[in-house]
Design an enzyme around this catalytic site. Structure first.
Site, PDB file in Angstrom:
ATOM      1  N   HIS A  21       0.846  -1.208   0.000  1.00 17.22           N
ATOM      2  CA  HIS A  21       0.000   0.000   0.000  1.00 17.22           C
ATOM      3  C   HIS A  21       0.878   1.253   0.000  1.00 17.22           C
ATOM      4  O   HIS A  21       0.616   2.192  -0.755  1.00 17.22           O
ATOM      5  CB  HIS A  21      -0.879   0.060   1.260  1.00 17.22           C
ATOM      6  CG  HIS A  21      -1.913  -1.017   1.365  1.00 17.22           C
ATOM      7  ND1 HIS A  21      -2.014  -1.832   2.458  1.00 17.22           N
ATOM      8  CD2 HIS A  21      -2.905  -1.395   0.518  1.00 17.22           C
ATOM      9  CE1 HIS A  21      -3.035  -2.677   2.295  1.00 17.22           C
ATOM     10  NE2 HIS A  21      -3.589  -2.439   1.119  1.00 17.22           N
ATOM     11  N   LYS A  45     -15.727  -8.139   5.612  1.00 22.18           N
ATOM     12  CA  LYS A  45     -14.401  -8.771   5.690  1.00 22.18           C
ATOM     13  C   LYS A  45     -13.991  -9.063   7.129  1.00 22.18           C
ATOM     14  O   LYS A  45     -12.917  -9.628   7.338  1.00 22.18           O
ATOM     15  CB  LYS A  45     -13.358  -7.848   5.049  1.00 22.18           C
ATOM     16  CG  LYS A  45     -13.271  -7.993   3.534  1.00 22.18           C
ATOM     17  CD  LYS A  45     -11.974  -7.372   3.031  1.00 22.18           C
ATOM     18  CE  LYS A  45     -11.767  -7.592   1.543  1.00 22.18           C
ATOM     19  NZ  LYS A  45     -10.560  -6.920   1.057  1.00 22.18           N
ATOM     20  N   ARG A  99      -2.084  -6.334  -8.367  1.00 23.93           N
ATOM     21  CA  ARG A  99      -1.053  -7.327  -8.084  1.00 23.93           C
ATOM     22  C   ARG A  99      -1.030  -8.321  -9.229  1.00 23.93           C
ATOM     23  O   ARG A  99      -0.473  -8.049 -10.265  1.00 23.93           O
ATOM     24  CB  ARG A  99      -1.311  -8.004  -6.736  1.00 23.93           C
ATOM     25  CG  ARG A  99      -0.867  -7.140  -5.583  1.00 23.93           C
ATOM     26  CD  ARG A  99      -1.409  -7.587  -4.273  1.00 23.93           C
ATOM     27  NE  ARG A  99      -2.856  -7.412  -4.235  1.00 23.93           N
ATOM     28  CZ  ARG A  99      -3.577  -7.426  -3.129  1.00 23.93           C
ATOM     29  NH1 ARG A  99      -3.005  -7.646  -1.978  1.00 23.93           N
ATOM     30  NH2 ARG A  99      -4.875  -7.222  -3.180  1.00 23.93           N
ATOM     31  N   SER A 137      -2.476  -8.023   2.825  1.00 28.62           N
ATOM     32  CA  SER A 137      -2.804  -7.906   4.252  1.00 28.62           C
ATOM     33  C   SER A 137      -3.251  -9.245   4.827  1.00 28.62           C
ATOM     34  O   SER A 137      -2.876  -9.622   5.939  1.00 28.62           O
ATOM     35  CB  SER A 137      -3.921  -6.886   4.464  1.00 28.62           C
ATOM     36  OG  SER A 137      -3.526  -5.618   4.021  1.00 28.62           O
TER      37      SER A 137
HETATM   38  P1  ADP Z   1      -9.617  -3.989  -0.681  1.00 33.64           P
HETATM   39  O1  ADP Z   1     -10.393  -4.568   0.448  1.00 33.64           O
HETATM   40  O2  ADP Z   1     -10.297  -2.890  -1.401  1.00 33.64           O
HETATM   41  O3  ADP Z   1      -8.987  -5.007  -1.595  1.00 33.64           O
HETATM   42  P2  ADP Z   1      -6.975  -3.579   0.358  1.00 33.64           P
HETATM   43  O4  ADP Z   1      -6.611  -2.781   1.556  1.00 33.64           O
HETATM   44  O5  ADP Z   1      -6.725  -5.048   0.423  1.00 33.64           O
HETATM   45  O6  ADP Z   1      -8.456  -3.251   0.070  1.00 33.64           O
HETATM   46  O7  ADP Z   1      -6.241  -2.980  -0.903  1.00 33.64           O
HETATM   47  C1  ADP Z   1      -6.444  -1.685  -1.357  1.00 33.64           C
HETATM   48  C2  ADP Z   1      -5.857  -1.527  -2.733  1.00 33.64           C
HETATM   49  O8  ADP Z   1      -4.444  -1.722  -2.690  1.00 33.64           O
HETATM   50  C3  ADP Z   1      -6.370  -2.536  -3.750  1.00 33.64           C
HETATM   51  O9  ADP Z   1      -6.469  -1.882  -4.997  1.00 33.64           O
HETATM   52  C4  ADP Z   1      -5.299  -3.593  -3.780  1.00 33.64           C
HETATM   53  O10 ADP Z   1      -5.271  -4.277  -5.011  1.00 33.64           O
HETATM   54  C5  ADP Z   1      -4.060  -2.741  -3.594  1.00 33.64           C
HETATM   55  N1  ADP Z   1      -2.933  -3.477  -3.049  1.00 33.64           N
HETATM   56  C6  ADP Z   1      -2.856  -4.105  -1.859  1.00 33.64           C
HETATM   57  N2  ADP Z   1      -1.657  -4.690  -1.690  1.00 33.64           N
HETATM   58  C7  ADP Z   1      -0.931  -4.421  -2.820  1.00 33.64           C
HETATM   59  C8  ADP Z   1       0.391  -4.752  -3.280  1.00 33.64           C
HETATM   60  N3  ADP Z   1       1.199  -5.508  -2.562  1.00 33.64           N
HETATM   61  N4  ADP Z   1       0.767  -4.294  -4.492  1.00 33.64           N
HETATM   62  C9  ADP Z   1      -0.085  -3.543  -5.239  1.00 33.64           C
HETATM   63  N5  ADP Z   1      -1.339  -3.199  -4.873  1.00 33.64           N
HETATM   64  C10 ADP Z   1      -1.755  -3.626  -3.687  1.00 33.64           C
END
Ligand code: ADP
Length: 168
Positions: A21, A45, A99, A137
């Site tokens: 992030h 979630k 990703r 995460s």
């Molecule tokens: P959500 O519940 O919307 O998926 P996240 O907190 O898991 O929320 O992720 C928020 C955004 O950050 C999403 O677009 C996710 O694809 C992106 N993201 C999370 N981890 C990574 C990473 N390691 N590399 C690139 N993008 C990421």
């Protein structure tokens, strides 16, 4: 002609914020005059960290990025529909991280639906540095729960918070 301020919205659950992030945010600030990091309540979630904890942890990481880039970053919780929230904060576009192929399918559908809700707000996708692309995460929480080393996936303060959570 006045130039419209470019406001980006980066929404997510941030349960907790990872180096993936952080990397996306560091890239996003290069494209905007202001960035809003939207922390979704996301009851479905069943997040490990409360909304308040997620907002606080995320905000703490923003200070350095904001100082370095000179771009103001606001961390704002939200429970409404994403497009509604984007309108509320006057965002011109939404930033998402991509990703692997697995993210694409979901994001592809979301963009399609969101375009129908408001076609003036574009979604842009960024990719993290190869070192951080695999971080999720969900997996970080799983490793922390089982007592594994998480220091290379999350900022130091988050690693500490995760360890504290699972020591209880
Ligand atoms: P959500 O519940 O919307 O998926 P996240 O907190 O898991 O929320 O992720 C928020 C955004 O950050 C999403 O677009 C996710 O694809 C992106 N993201 C999370 N981890 C990574 C990473 N390691 N590399 C690139 N993008 C990421």
């Amino acid at each position: 002609m006045t130039v419209k301020k470019r406001i980006g919205l980066y929404p997510g659950t941030f349960d907790p914020i990872t180096l993936g992030h952080v990397d996306i945010i560091e890239r996003a600030v290069k494209m905007v005059d202001e960035l809003v990091v939207g922390v979704a309540i996301n009851r479905d979630k069943a997040p490990l960290f409360s909304l308040d904890e997620r907002v606080r942890m995320t905000s703490a990481e923003m200070a350095t990025i904001s100082k370095k880039s000179g771009v103001p970053i606001r961390v704002v919780p939200f429970e409404t529909l994403l497009m509604k929230f984007a309108e509320e904060v006057n965002a011109n576009f939404i930033v998402r991280g991509l990703r692997a192929v697995s993210d694409f399918e979901y994001e592809f559908q979301m963009v399609g639906m969101n375009q129908k809700l408001n076609d003036d707000i574009e979604t842009v996708f960024l990719m993290a540095d190869v070192r951080y692309q695999f971080i999720a995460s969900r997996l970080v929480k799983e490793i922390a729960r089982l007592g594994g080393a998480i220091d290379s996936f999350v900022p130091p303060a988050v690693a500490k918070a995760l360890k504290a959570k699972f020591q209880k």
